[in-house]
Design a protein around this motif. Sequence first.
Motif, short mmCIF file in Angstrom:
data_model
loop_
_atom_site.label_atom_id
_atom_site.label_comp_id
_atom_site.label_asym_id
_atom_site.label_seq_id
_atom_site.Cartn_x
_atom_site.Cartn_y
_atom_site.Cartn_z
N ALA A 66 -61.08 17.07 10.77
CA ALA A 66 -60.43 17.78 10.32
C ALA A 66 -61.41 19.24 9.31
N PRO A 67 -61.48 20.23 8.81
CA PRO A 67 -62.10 20.25 8.65
C PRO A 67 -61.93 20.33 7.32
N ARG A 68 -61.28 19.97 6.74
CA ARG A 68 -60.10 20.12 5.27
C ARG A 68 -58.55 19.24 5.43
N ALA A 69 -58.75 19.03 4.24
CA ALA A 69 -57.15 18.57 4.24
C ALA A 69 -56.29 19.09 4.55
N GLY A 70 -55.00 18.66 4.94
CA GLY A 70 -53.89 19.59 5.08
C GLY A 70 -52.88 19.02 6.62
N LEU A 71 -51.70 19.75 6.80
CA LEU A 71 -50.63 19.61 7.55
C LEU A 71 -51.42 20.16 9.52
N TYR A 72 -51.44 19.54 10.23
CA TYR A 72 -51.84 19.74 11.63
C TYR A 72 -51.17 19.97 12.20
N HIS A 73 -50.30 20.69 13.27
CA HIS A 73 -49.99 20.01 13.96
C HIS A 73 -50.77 20.34 15.56
N ILE A 74 -50.54 18.88 15.91
CA ILE A 74 -51.24 18.69 17.48
C ILE A 74 -50.67 18.34 18.76
N THR A 75 -50.88 19.17 19.67
CA THR A 75 -50.64 18.85 20.90
C THR A 75 -51.01 18.45 22.00
N GLY A 76 -50.62 17.61 22.86
CA GLY A 76 -51.94 17.50 24.32
C GLY A 76 -50.64 17.53 25.35
N LEU A 77 -51.58 18.04 27.00
CA LEU A 77 -50.98 18.00 28.12
C LEU A 77 -52.13 17.01 29.14
N ILE A 78 -51.11 16.34 29.56
CA ILE A 78 -52.33 15.24 30.74
C ILE A 78 -51.94 15.54 31.96
N LEU A 79 -52.57 15.55 33.20
CA LEU A 79 -51.77 15.44 34.78
C LEU A 79 -52.32 14.57 35.44
N SER A 80 -51.60 13.45 35.85
CA SER A 80 -52.13 12.20 36.81
C SER A 80 -52.14 12.43 37.99
N ASN A 81 -52.52 12.22 39.20
CA ASN A 81 -52.64 12.20 41.13
C ASN A 81 -52.76 11.39 41.14
N THR A 82 -52.01 9.93 40.34
CA THR A 82 -52.14 8.76 40.48
C THR A 82 -50.56 7.83 41.92
N ASP A 83 -50.72 7.39 42.31
CA ASP A 83 -49.25 6.80 42.23
C ASP A 83 -48.52 5.59 42.31
N GLY A 84 -49.77 5.34 40.87
CA GLY A 84 -49.10 3.79 39.65
C GLY A 84 -48.86 4.71 39.12
N SER A 85 -48.98 3.71 38.16
CA SER A 85 -48.49 3.99 36.54
C SER A 85 -49.24 5.05 36.02
N PHE A 86 -49.43 6.01 35.03
CA PHE A 86 -50.46 6.40 33.68
C PHE A 86 -50.11 6.16 32.66
N TYR A 87 -50.99 5.69 31.91
CA TYR A 87 -50.46 5.34 30.40
C TYR A 87 -52.27 6.04 28.99
N SER A 88 -50.95 6.90 28.78
CA SER A 88 -52.73 7.39 27.75
C SER A 88 -52.01 7.76 26.30
N ARG A 89 -53.06 7.32 25.76
CA ARG A 89 -52.53 7.03 24.10
C ARG A 89 -53.48 8.92 23.62
N LEU A 90 -52.58 9.21 21.97
CA LEU A 90 -53.26 9.56 21.00
C LEU A 90 -53.70 9.69 19.64
N TYR A 91 -55.08 9.56 19.39
CA TYR A 91 -55.45 8.41 18.75
C TYR A 91 -55.67 9.38 17.25
N HIS A 92 -55.91 8.57 16.04
CA HIS A 92 -55.59 8.78 14.92
C HIS A 92 -56.52 8.12 14.30
N ASN A 93 -58.47 8.68 13.97
CA ASN A 93 -58.91 7.54 13.27
C ASN A 93 -58.85 5.81 13.78
N LYS A 94 -59.16 6.00 15.32
CA LYS A 94 -59.29 4.88 16.29
C LYS A 94 -58.09 4.12 16.26
N VAL A 95 -56.53 5.11 15.76
CA VAL A 95 -55.43 4.15 15.37
C VAL A 95 -54.07 4.95 16.52
#
Length: 280
Positions: A192-221
């Motif tokens: 973030a270049p400055r303090a404020g409210l930010y709207h964040i979006t993401g889209l991930i596509l997997s071609n595996t046949d098993g489970s798929f688990y990803s996470r969105l992190y804020h300051n490594k949390v």
Amino acid sequence: MQILEEKMDIREKLATAKLNEISHAKKQTETFVQSFQDAQIRDQTRFNKSYQEIVEHFKTQANNETEIYGNHMNSLLRSLSSTIEVFTEAEKKRKSLTELMQRTLQREQKRFNSSYHQIVENFGSNSNKTLHDLIVNLQKGYEEMVRKRDPIAFSAYRTSPLTLQQGRKVIFDKVWTNVGNGYDPITGVFTAPRAGLYHITGLILSNTDGSFYSRLYHNKVVASGSYITGDGYKTGTFDVVFSLQKGDEVYIAGYHGTYYSDMIYSDSEIHVTFSGHSVA
């Protein structure tokens, strides 16, 4: 002699006959000439009469046309006169309105000058602390105005697959938008270049046949997770509004727990994206 007299009688009779024929032809000629002259006189008389009728008709028509055009011109002149009167009246009203506006403006100017002098006097009577507070508030208002008029926005994507191991950041190496230069396409991290409210979006596509688990992190949390399972291609999404401080980091990575994500799939049709923008 007798024979000669007979011949002379015959010649005399022939001459008399010829003279009679000539006299008859002369009479016929005179009659024809007289008839031609009479016909010519009649035609001349008829022509003169027709000419006079044409002249009289032309005069009558010209008089009628002149009267019609005269009436039309009179109508136009009356219309023009009426229009001039309307414009004259409108001009008078405009002048009256202009004078009224000038008088009103002068009154308002006097009132403003009086108020301004009163404000200056009141301002001069305030303490230094009040002046300092005023300057601080103006500065904050100016900074807020500049901040609102200076948006932050980014939008990035991938065009190739990526094996997403535990804790590995997703690198969106292609950039559509990076206003404010908050996103780093090398690390996949938005700062973030400055303090404020930010709207964040993401889209991930997997071609595996098993489970798929990803996470969105804020300051490594971990701030949000996306878990999908089943056969074939699977899509995971993120849609979060963060209240970020200047320097806060946001990114997408593989799960740190027992499960691990396999391969993110993308190609030239762009199936994975990471975007965000300031909203306040």
